[in-house]
Design a protein around this motif. Structure first.
Motif, short mmCIF file in Angstrom:
data_model
loop_
_atom_site.label_atom_id
_atom_site.label_comp_id
_atom_site.label_asym_id
_atom_site.label_seq_id
_atom_site.Cartn_x
_atom_site.Cartn_y
_atom_site.Cartn_z
N ASP A 39 -11.90 -6.76 -15.38
CA ASP A 39 -11.56 -7.73 -15.86
C ASP A 39 -9.95 -7.49 -15.08
O ASP A 39 -9.58 -6.28 -15.90
CB ASP A 39 -10.70 -7.76 -17.32
N GLY A 40 -9.21 -7.86 -14.32
CA GLY A 40 -7.93 -8.03 -13.83
C GLY A 40 -7.13 -7.35 -14.59
O GLY A 40 -6.03 -6.37 -13.82
N LEU A 41 -6.85 -7.78 -16.36
CA LEU A 41 -5.30 -7.16 -16.96
C LEU A 41 -5.72 -5.59 -16.83
O LEU A 41 -4.69 -5.53 -17.89
CB LEU A 41 -6.00 -7.69 -18.57
N PHE A 42 -7.08 -5.11 -17.21
CA PHE A 42 -7.04 -3.30 -16.42
C PHE A 42 -6.07 -3.38 -15.48
O PHE A 42 -6.41 -1.30 -15.32
CB PHE A 42 -8.57 -3.10 -17.12
N TYR A 43 -5.68 -3.78 -14.87
CA TYR A 43 -4.87 -3.02 -13.47
C TYR A 43 -4.15 -3.23 -13.34
O TYR A 43 -3.43 -4.47 -13.42
CB TYR A 43 -6.00 -3.72 -12.14
N ARG A 44 -2.65 -2.09 -12.99
CA ARG A 44 -1.58 -2.10 -13.04
C ARG A 44 -0.95 -2.51 -11.63
O ARG A 44 0.09 -2.67 -12.14
CB ARG A 44 -0.75 -1.13 -13.25
N ASP A 45 -1.34 -2.53 -10.80
CA ASP A 45 -0.88 -2.79 -10.15
C ASP A 45 -1.44 -3.52 -8.35
O ASP A 45 -2.92 -3.72 -8.25
CB ASP A 45 -0.31 -2.09 -9.20
#
Length: 127
Positions: free
Chosen positions: A110-116
């Motif tokens: 899930d891209g929501l877990f990626y910060r940068d």
């Protein structure tokens, strides 16, 4: 300031290969999972390939299994996506991203877990 710079995209024909690179700077990345996502026009962003922080576990979306390979170079903080036997349906903007949590053994999709995130590189595959 964290910066992710993707490169290697382009226009190719079906069956060709490309290698995408993501150079990370401005932070410490060795402790984080990193991944490649893509978004095609009119479609949702999807996780294509993820590699965990230690490099020993990977995830691939079903449609690219056996064709794409993700790898990372720790000394230079670079993540690669080798894409072989490209298909027109692989056409998309490809983004590199860094997981927000350290030492994730299991890749998260899930891209929501990626910060940068990088700015993306266009991959276009003609039939």
């Amino acid at each position: 300031q964290v910066q992710l710079v993707e490169s290697g995209g382009g226009l190719v024909q079906a069956g060709d290969s490309l290698r995408l690179s993501c150079a990370a700077s401005g932070g410490t990345f060795k402790k984080y999972a990193m991944g490649w996502f893509r978004q095609a026009p009119g479609k949702e962003r999807e996780a294509v390939a993820i590699i965990n922080w230690s490099g020993d576990t990977t995830y691939y979306t079903e449609s690219v299994k056996g064709r794409f390979t993700i790898s990372r170079e720790y000394t230079m903080d670079v993540v690669y996506l080798q894409m072989n036997r490209l298909k027109p349906e692989d056409t998309a903007v490809y983004y590199c991203a860094v997981d927000a949590l350290e030492y994730r053994a299991t890749p998260r999709t899930d891209g929501l877990f990626y910060r940068d995130w990088g700015q993306g590189t266009q991959v276009t595959v003609s039939s």
